[in-house]
Design a protein around this motif. Structure first.
Motif, short mmCIF file in Angstrom:
data_model
loop_
_atom_site.label_atom_id
_atom_site.label_comp_id
_atom_site.label_asym_id
_atom_site.label_seq_id
_atom_site.Cartn_x
_atom_site.Cartn_y
_atom_site.Cartn_z
N PHE A 514 0.72 -1.17 0.11
CA PHE A 514 0.07 -0.04 -0.13
C PHE A 514 0.89 1.02 -0.19
N THR A 515 2.04 1.12 0.32
CA THR A 515 3.05 2.21 0.70
C THR A 515 3.81 3.11 -0.36
N SER A 516 3.86 2.24 -1.72
CA SER A 516 4.86 2.90 -2.73
C SER A 516 3.95 2.86 -3.91
N PRO A 517 2.85 3.79 -4.09
CA PRO A 517 2.23 3.77 -5.11
C PRO A 517 2.79 4.51 -6.30
N ILE A 518 3.88 5.28 -6.14
CA ILE A 518 4.76 5.93 -7.06
C ILE A 518 5.67 5.18 -8.02
N ARG A 519 6.08 4.05 -7.25
CA ARG A 519 6.93 3.09 -8.14
C ARG A 519 6.36 1.82 -8.05
N ARG A 520 5.21 1.57 -7.51
CA ARG A 520 4.76 0.03 -7.83
C ARG A 520 3.45 0.13 -8.13
N TYR A 521 3.16 -0.61 -9.38
CA TYR A 521 1.41 -0.49 -9.63
C TYR A 521 0.59 -1.31 -8.76
N PRO A 522 0.97 -2.22 -8.18
CA PRO A 522 0.02 -3.09 -7.02
C PRO A 522 -0.38 -2.23 -5.98
N ASP A 523 0.61 -1.31 -5.64
CA ASP A 523 -0.08 -0.39 -4.53
C ASP A 523 -1.13 0.69 -5.11
N MET A 524 -1.15 1.02 -6.57
CA MET A 524 -2.24 1.62 -7.03
C MET A 524 -3.37 0.95 -7.02
N MET A 525 -3.24 -0.36 -7.30
CA MET A 525 -4.45 -1.14 -7.24
C MET A 525 -5.14 -1.22 -6.08
N VAL A 526 -4.25 -1.64 -4.99
CA VAL A 526 -4.85 -1.59 -3.38
C VAL A 526 -5.45 -0.27 -3.26
N HIS A 527 -4.97 0.85 -3.59
CA HIS A 527 -5.57 2.30 -3.34
C HIS A 527 -6.98 2.11 -4.02
N ARG A 528 -7.13 1.94 -5.13
CA ARG A 528 -8.37 1.70 -5.94
C ARG A 528 -9.30 1.12 -5.20
N LEU A 529 -9.02 -0.38 -4.93
CA LEU A 529 -9.92 -1.21 -4.37
C LEU A 529 -10.33 -0.60 -2.87
N LEU A 530 -9.42 -0.42 -2.02
CA LEU A 530 -9.54 0.19 -0.64
C LEU A 530 -10.57 1.25 -0.89
N ALA A 531 -10.41 2.45 -1.63
CA ALA A 531 -11.42 3.38 -1.67
C ALA A 531 -12.73 2.89 -1.98
N SER A 532 -12.80 1.98 -2.95
CA SER A 532 -14.04 1.53 -3.30
C SER A 532 -14.72 0.87 -2.40
N TYR A 533 -14.29 0.00 -1.50
CA TYR A 533 -14.70 -1.03 -0.66
C TYR A 533 -15.22 -0.05 0.54
N LEU A 534 -14.25 0.89 1.12
CA LEU A 534 -14.66 1.90 2.21
C LEU A 534 -15.70 2.71 1.88
N SER A 535 -16.13 2.83 0.52
CA SER A 535 -17.16 3.62 0.27
C SER A 535 -18.46 2.75 -0.24
N GLY A 536 -18.18 1.35 -0.01
CA GLY A 536 -19.55 0.59 0.06
C GLY A 536 -19.56 -0.20 -1.41
N GLY A 537 -18.46 -0.03 -2.23
CA GLY A 537 -18.56 -0.71 -3.47
C GLY A 537 -18.28 -2.17 -3.44
N LYS A 538 -18.94 -2.76 -4.57
CA LYS A 538 -18.96 -4.15 -4.43
C LYS A 538 -17.70 -4.81 -5.10
N SER A 539 -17.60 -6.08 -4.66
CA SER A 539 -16.30 -6.86 -5.01
C SER A 539 -15.92 -6.83 -6.29
N ALA A 540 -14.68 -6.69 -6.67
CA ALA A 540 -14.10 -6.49 -7.99
C ALA A 540 -13.72 -7.99 -8.53
N SER A 541 -13.60 -7.94 -9.81
CA SER A 541 -13.38 -9.18 -10.41
C SER A 541 -12.03 -9.96 -10.21
#
Length: 661
Positions: A514-541
């Protein structure tokens, strides 16, 4: 079926017919599919997809296959006293179309000479396909044809890297060898320039305003992309509120946009000896998203309330806005921690004290203390290495590491840890599976020759404590780097996955990046999924994200290989003016073609070819990691101390040749 394949199958059938053990009716059971590999001595083998033993392929039987190609082959009938051998009958998938090499232009005939460990045939270049390259330059060439009646493939030059030996040329060549980009596309950099980077009052109102809280970054001295910052303030109840603030990259980079697609393709920034090849455009990674001091920055933050004894009372994951008060290098922070004097000395003291408690707790739970010695270079403005030094993990480094681990673990638990029989939503985990017991037994047998022991079976905590005791005991010994290397090789590789398996090395049941989104794409994915779920979003594919995880894991390995290649190149360059000098070393590898020796003083590794051991006939003993003389019974074993003389430094092959003294 093509004529050539029919001919080769008939040849294999004849081989089987005249073998006493072979059964012609079962000839197709001798067919194997796998990936072609080449050792450093140039010998080719097929590594079967089914996990079986690798099979030797003579050059005459390669039938135009290259290193990394997926091939179908026919195994010859076994001959007593000979290694199993195969002949390639079909290339199922080419591993690459482009190669890096040196242009040889003589008498209006042009060839590109490629490292023979990758491609044994030079590539013929028509004169109208030179793209302006001149004799001796390093180029990238694409193979466009390989006619049946031609010995050499035909190619065209698609980029001219520059003169061989030039630092930029060589670093770009290393990136190109691994199919990594060595420049950033102008159109994507231009797109980054169009981004609205102003932080509106409305955006600040939607976030936790942390601009008034003491906050700073701690990074390597040459860093420009500051992913993370740490804040601390004292609470009235005697506890501390500690924040881990991570650059909110996905506020600016939207899923599926042109910048995001390029970032996904790269998946990671690549760190060579003298440069960073960024995942994101420079404007984002070094300016807009970088948590630079005295600038308002948007973050995704994890805020903890922690007691002075390290007990975590509260956790809160939230979007925030911060303003860093100070940019520390690790060296500056370390000096303040040790002296107790300097900017934010009290804050650093408290952060460090709690970090040490968290670290002790982690090891008590079974974490393993892998801290490899990292080689670094002091280089001049031309990229020439002037000296070698080793990166040390001191308290300042460990402080940052501990809070990043805590944040990553907290985020993973927030999504992955569900109550009862509920199914967790799709998420990206960083997993590290338990080691194979056979590999631990092999490690245990190996270290006995140095007088060490290891518990290879039992409860996870017992085994991990035994590994930690071993790593503690080897600290400062000549065999430290060797045993640490072999120990790491006995472990599984950490990868990204949507299937949580925990992290063995860290002793965490849930872990993510979660801690290095400038240099790692998985961290960007984690940020997006986390934001979606904390706002009530459905599970991603899960299928979609598992594919993303596989790509990111693969690219991480490729980037690591390129980084190692750049270090190897600089080591060879550093040793180039030391021919004839004698150094003490430790045998770091033993193969059928040579003995590898690592110089103790600078960790530079070179090889002594077996053929150069002319006092006896030496045979390779794979099981015991040694070669032994047939007549004298002299043994050269992994870990033995030896003296060597530098004989040659081959920059093209990134190879040092040593002579045993």
């Amino acid at each position: 079926m093509g004529r050539r394949k029919q001919r080769l199958l008939k040849k294999a059938a004849r081989q089987a017919k005249f073998s006493r053990k072979a059964e012609p009716a079962k000839i197709f059971s001798r067919e194997i599919v796998g990936v072609l590999d080449r050792n450093n001595n140039g010998k080719a083998h097929i590594v079967p997809d089914d996990g079986g033993e690798k099979v030797f392929v003579a050059d005459r039987n390669l039938n135009r296959a290259m290193k990394g190609d997926t091939v179908r082959a026919i195994k010859y009938a076994a001959r007593k006293g000979h290694q199993e051998e195969a002949e390639i009958v079909e290339i199922l998938k080419r591993s690459r179309e482009t190669f890096v090499g040196v242009l040889s232009l003589t008498n209006n005939v042009a060839f590109v000479i490629v490292d023979n460990r990758i491609l044994t045939n030079d590539i013929y270049i028509p004169l109208d396909k030179l793209k302006g390259a001149t004799n001796g330059q390093k180029v990238i060439v694409k193979v466009v044809d390989w006619p049946d009646n031609a010995r050499n493939p035909i190619g065209e030059i698609i980029d001219v890297l520059g003169d061989a030996g030039n630092n930029d040329t060589e670093m770009h060549a290393i990136l190109a060898e691994f199919n990594l980009p060595y420049s950033y596309p102008d159109e994507i950099a231009a797109e980054a320039e169009k981004l609205d980077v102003n932080i509106s009052k409305d955006e600040i109102a939607r976030r936790l305003d942390y601009r008034g809280v003491t906050t700073f970054t701690i990074d390597p001295r040459d860093a420009k992309d500051f992913d993370d910052a740490i804040s601390i303030k004292s609470l009235e109840n005697g506890n501390f509120e500690i924040g881990v603030h991570i650059a909110d990259v996905t506020h600016y980079v939207k899923e599926g946009d042109i910048i995001d697609k390029e970032a996904y393709s790269r998946a990671t920034s690549v760190y060579l000896v003298d440069r960073t090849v960024p995942m994101l455009p420079e404007k984002l990674c070094n300016m807009v998203c970088s948590l630079r001091p005295d600038e308002d920055k948007l973050t995704y933050s994890v805020i903890f309330e922690i007691t002075p004894s390290g007990e975590i009372k509260k956790r809160n994951i939230t979007k925030a806005v911060i303003r860093s008060n100070r940019r520390f290098t690790y060296e500056e922070a370390q000096e303040i921690i040790e002296s107790g004097k300097g900017d934010f000395a009290e804050e650093l003291k408290n952060l460090n004290a709690i970090a040490k408690i968290l670290r002790d707790q982690r090891f008590a739970e079974g974490a393993i203390a892998f801290e490899r010695t990292e080689v670094r270079f002091e280089i001049d403005e031309t990229g020439k290495p002037l000296s070698v030094y080793f990166k040390e993990m001191k308290d300042a480094n460990k402080l940052v590491e501990e809070y990043m681990l805590l944040a990553n673990r907290t985020v993973a638990e927030k999504i992955g840890k569900v109550k009862g029989d509920a199914k967790p939503k799709t998420f990206v985990y960083r997993i590290h599976e338990e080691p194979n017991p056979d590999k631990l037994h092999t490690l245990s047998d190996f270290i006995k020759r140095f007088g060490y022991s290891l518990k290879a079976e039992g409860e996870r905590q017992e085994v991990s404590r035994s590994i930690n005791r071993l790593l503690d005991k080897v600290q400062g010994t000549r065999e430290q780097n060797l045993i640490e290397t072999v120990a790491i090789r006995s472990m599984a590789k950490a990868i990204y996955s949507t299937e949580n398996a925990g992290h063995y090395g860290l002793a965490f049941d849930y872990y993510t990046h979660f801690t290095s989104p400038i240099r790692r794409y998985p961290d960007m994915m984690v940020h997006r999924l986390l934001a979606s779920y904390l706002s009530g979003g459905k599970s991603a594919s899960q299928e979609k994200y598992e594919e993303y995880c596989g790509h990111c894991s693969d690219m991480e390995q490729v980037a690591a290989s390129a980084e190692r290649a750049s270090i190897k190149y600089k080591q060879v360059e550093f040793m180039a003016d030391k021919k004839g000098q004698v150094f003490s070393g430790v045998i770091s590898g033993v193969t059928e073609w040579g003995i590898y020796v690592e110089i103790v003083s600078n960790k530079c590794e070179g090889m002594i070819p077996i053929r150069d051991l002319d006092d006896d006939y030496y045979t390779y003993d794979e099981k015991n990691y040694c070669v032994s003389g047939k007549r004298t019974h002299k043994v050269y074993r992994l870990g033995d101390e030896v003296n060597i003389m530098v004989e040659n430094a081959n920059l093209d092959k990134k190879q040092l040749d040593f002579k045993l003294i």
